[in-house]
Design an enzyme around this catalytic site. Sequence first.
Site, short mmCIF file in Angstrom:
data_model
loop_
_atom_site.label_atom_id
_atom_site.label_comp_id
_atom_site.label_asym_id
_atom_site.label_seq_id
_atom_site.Cartn_x
_atom_site.Cartn_y
_atom_site.Cartn_z
N THR A 121 -2.27 -7.61 8.90
CA THR A 121 -0.92 -7.23 8.42
C THR A 121 0.03 -7.60 9.41
O THR A 121 -0.39 -8.00 10.85
CB THR A 121 -0.97 -5.58 8.50
OG1 THR A 121 0.30 -5.10 8.36
CG2 THR A 121 -1.54 -4.96 9.66
N ASP A 122 1.43 -7.77 9.13
CA ASP A 122 2.46 -8.34 9.76
C ASP A 122 2.72 -7.10 10.94
O ASP A 122 3.45 -7.35 12.12
CB ASP A 122 3.61 -8.39 9.24
CG ASP A 122 4.28 -7.58 8.10
OD1 ASP A 122 3.69 -6.24 8.18
OD2 ASP A 122 5.30 -7.78 7.72
N GLU A 123 2.30 -5.84 10.79
CA GLU A 123 2.45 -4.78 11.70
C GLU A 123 2.00 -4.99 13.03
O GLU A 123 2.27 -4.12 13.94
CB GLU A 123 2.07 -3.41 11.11
CG GLU A 123 2.80 -3.03 9.82
CD GLU A 123 2.50 -1.59 9.35
OE1 GLU A 123 2.14 -0.79 10.36
OE2 GLU A 123 2.87 -1.27 8.19
N TYR A 148 -2.58 3.07 13.40
CA TYR A 148 -3.09 1.86 12.41
C TYR A 148 -2.94 0.37 12.74
O TYR A 148 -4.05 -0.34 12.75
CB TYR A 148 -2.40 2.25 10.70
CG TYR A 148 -2.38 1.01 9.95
CD1 TYR A 148 -3.39 0.52 9.40
CD2 TYR A 148 -1.35 0.47 9.80
CE1 TYR A 148 -3.72 -0.57 8.43
CE2 TYR A 148 -1.50 -0.90 8.65
CZ TYR A 148 -2.52 -1.16 8.28
OH TYR A 148 -2.64 -2.38 7.43
N LYS A 152 -5.44 -2.64 13.50
CA LYS A 152 -5.79 -3.77 12.99
C LYS A 152 -5.32 -4.76 14.03
O LYS A 152 -6.08 -5.98 13.76
CB LYS A 152 -4.37 -3.88 11.90
CG LYS A 152 -4.71 -2.98 10.65
CD LYS A 152 -5.81 -3.35 9.99
CE LYS A 152 -5.92 -4.57 9.13
NZ LYS A 152 -7.06 -5.03 8.18
P1 NAD Z 1 -6.37 0.57 0.30
O1 NAD Z 1 -6.14 1.60 1.18
O2 NAD Z 1 -5.60 0.43 -0.86
O3 NAD Z 1 -7.79 0.20 0.08
C1 NAD Z 1 -8.78 -0.03 1.22
C2 NAD Z 1 -10.09 0.04 0.55
O4 NAD Z 1 -11.17 -0.04 1.61
C3 NAD Z 1 -10.48 1.15 -0.14
O5 NAD Z 1 -11.04 0.94 -1.44
C4 NAD Z 1 -11.56 1.74 0.73
O6 NAD Z 1 -12.49 2.84 -0.15
C5 NAD Z 1 -12.09 0.73 1.34
N1 NAD Z 1 -12.62 1.23 2.55
C6 NAD Z 1 -12.24 2.01 3.73
N2 NAD Z 1 -12.96 2.22 4.66
C7 NAD Z 1 -14.17 1.63 4.29
C8 NAD Z 1 -15.62 1.61 5.04
N3 NAD Z 1 -15.89 2.26 6.04
N4 NAD Z 1 -16.26 0.55 4.61
C9 NAD Z 1 -16.21 0.22 3.05
N5 NAD Z 1 -15.01 0.13 2.48
C10 NAD Z 1 -14.10 0.73 3.15
O7 NAD Z 1 -5.64 -0.64 1.06
P2 NAD Z 1 -4.84 -1.91 0.80
O8 NAD Z 1 -3.34 -1.71 0.87
O9 NAD Z 1 -5.27 -2.62 -0.54
O10 NAD Z 1 -5.04 -2.94 2.00
C11 NAD Z 1 -6.31 -3.87 1.81
C12 NAD Z 1 -6.15 -4.54 3.27
O11 NAD Z 1 -4.75 -5.27 3.43
C13 NAD Z 1 -6.06 -3.92 4.65
O12 NAD Z 1 -7.05 -4.54 5.54
C14 NAD Z 1 -4.80 -3.75 5.02
O13 NAD Z 1 -4.71 -3.57 6.65
C15 NAD Z 1 -4.23 -5.08 4.68
N6 NAD Z 1 -2.66 -5.22 4.31
C16 NAD Z 1 -2.20 -4.23 3.64
C17 NAD Z 1 -0.77 -4.42 3.18
C18 NAD Z 1 -0.30 -3.63 2.14
O14 NAD Z 1 1.04 -3.74 2.04
N7 NAD Z 1 -0.98 -2.50 1.64
C19 NAD Z 1 0.01 -5.61 4.05
C20 NAD Z 1 -0.70 -6.31 4.56
C21 NAD Z 1 -2.04 -6.14 4.99
O1 TDX Z 2 7.82 8.69 1.15
C1 TDX Z 2 8.23 7.69 1.74
N1 TDX Z 2 9.37 7.44 2.23
C2 TDX Z 2 9.44 6.56 2.98
O2 TDX Z 2 11.12 6.40 3.14
C3 TDX Z 2 7.07 6.84 2.41
C4 TDX Z 2 5.60 7.09 1.94
C5 TDX Z 2 7.48 5.88 3.01
N2 TDX Z 2 8.81 5.64 3.46
C6 TDX Z 2 9.12 4.55 4.31
C7 TDX Z 2 8.20 4.36 5.55
C8 TDX Z 2 8.17 2.74 5.63
O3 TDX Z 2 9.68 2.39 6.09
O4 TDX Z 2 8.93 3.38 3.09
C9 TDX Z 2 8.50 2.08 4.10
C10 TDX Z 2 7.10 1.88 3.42
O5 TDX Z 2 6.22 2.66 3.90
P1 TDX Z 2 4.43 2.70 3.65
O6 TDX Z 2 4.33 2.60 2.20
O7 TDX Z 2 3.90 3.84 4.18
O8 TDX Z 2 4.23 1.33 4.38
P2 TDX Z 2 4.20 0.71 5.67
O9 TDX Z 2 4.11 1.94 6.63
O10 TDX Z 2 5.50 -0.18 5.68
O11 TDX Z 2 2.98 0.07 5.86
C11 TDX Z 2 2.41 -0.78 4.63
O12 TDX Z 2 2.56 -2.41 4.88
C12 TDX Z 2 2.04 -2.70 5.84
C13 TDX Z 2 1.13 -0.85 4.39
O13 TDX Z 2 0.85 0.88 4.15
C14 TDX Z 2 0.10 -1.09 5.55
O14 TDX Z 2 -1.36 -1.05 5.13
C15 TDX Z 2 0.49 -2.50 5.66
O15 TDX Z 2 -0.25 -2.91 6.66
#
Ligand code: NAD
Ligand code: TDX
Length: 332
Positions: A121-123, A148, A152
């Site tokens: 992630t960019d975080e 988190y 990562k």
């Molecule tokens: P998500 O939470 O929707 O899914 C995570 C999945 O991983 C789930 O299916 C869960 O059951 C599985 N999991 C968790 N712990 C596990 C373990 N110990 N063993 C096997 N499986 C396990 O997550 P997402 O939003 O789809 O993110 C997927 C990946 O992308 C992550 O690595 C996250 O850091 C990265 N990422 C997410 C975002 C975003 O905006 N959501 C952005 C950049 C990077």
């Molecule tokens: O109810 C809400 N109200 C609100 O203002 C929630 C759930 C979030 N927020 C804000 C917090 C953040 O500034 O919205 C923005 C996005 O929040 P999230 O969806 O929780 O995402 P963020 O914390 O930015 O992280 C996401 O992007 C990077 C993913 O959850 C991560 O897994 C990924 O790495």
Amino acid sequence: MSTLLVTGGAGFIGSNFVHYVVEHTNHRVAVLDKMTYASSRSSLEGLPSERLELVVGDIADVDLVGELVASSDAVVHYAAETHNDNSLLDPSPFVQTNLLGTYTLLEAARSHGTRFHHISTDEVYGDLPLDDPSKFTADTPYNPSSPYSSTKAGSDLLVRAWVRSFGLEATISNCSNNYGPRQHVEKFIPRQITNVIDGVRPRLYGKGENVRDWIHADDHSSAVLSILERGRTGETYLIGADGEKNNKEVIRAILTEMGQDSDAYDHVADRPGHDLRYAIDASKLRDELGWTPEFTDFEAGLRDTIRWYRENEAWWREQKALAEAKYATTGH
Ligand code: NAD
Ligand code: TDX
């Protein structure tokens, strides 16, 4: 044809990648997923059984991981604990899965000489000032803010060390905020869409000025496939689609698309340590691998996503009650 081991393939972005690979390549996919609260079996429904196998298990299970990696040509590692708010309530599963789980996979890939792609992630770079033109690049120093993002960041550093010290054939990608169908309702965009469906006013943390760089999950998947096919070993690629918006703008767009007054939302307490702004410079990925995003119209992507949540209430209804019960304990 090769076999890809996709960890976390029953989650939001992992399942999107599995659908993408089945549609656009001949690869077979083995999904390893622990099926935590964030997963959904139905996210993998409709895919041909000769192309997809779901193995329920933990990425920190040494024996299971060793067996699966031995029979795969490449590992694409999505599995993680992913929600910042949860990591503030209890960091322990984040340390266990994101650090020890990644370590377990790396050791298996090292012993079998298996190609490895790590999803991050960019975080990991921390945050940028508001109203500033700077963006993250692969040279930006790591400076994570939350449990988190720090786990990562740690997992990325493990991958880098396994490349340098053991010659592991690995690549890393750091992507910005994803949106699209099948995202868990704890996350910002699906939480607000499902709140509006339920007649509940959307909730904005703090002033709502925090900026996220939104990318459609399909564009993330096409980028990962390009890196897997053509990325250079040891390299880090940043994935983003120039989609910067502040949270207030996103909430207003959701309300407008759903036929509500664009001011019909509430401010709630801010997230502790809340990152101000993320922005990705994806020029390396674009220039070196020729990748371009397809979903450049955020409003159109949002409209499709809203339609998906309206049409798939059975997918999210149970998770919604659990997620909101957890938010009620923090005043969010
Ligand atoms: P998500 O939470 O929707 O899914 C995570 C999945 O991983 C789930 O299916 C869960 O059951 C599985 N999991 C968790 N712990 C596990 C373990 N110990 N063993 C096997 N499986 C396990 O997550 P997402 O939003 O789809 O993110 C997927 C990946 O992308 C992550 O690595 C996250 O850091 C990265 N990422 C997410 C975002 C975003 O905006 N959501 C952005 C950049 C990077
Ligand atoms: O109810 C809400 N109200 C609100 O203002 C929630 C759930 C979030 N927020 C804000 C917090 C953040 O500034 O919205 C923005 C996005 O929040 P999230 O969806 O929780 O995402 P963020 O914390 O930015 O992280 C996401 O992007 C990077 C993913 O959850 C991560 O897994 C990924 O790495």
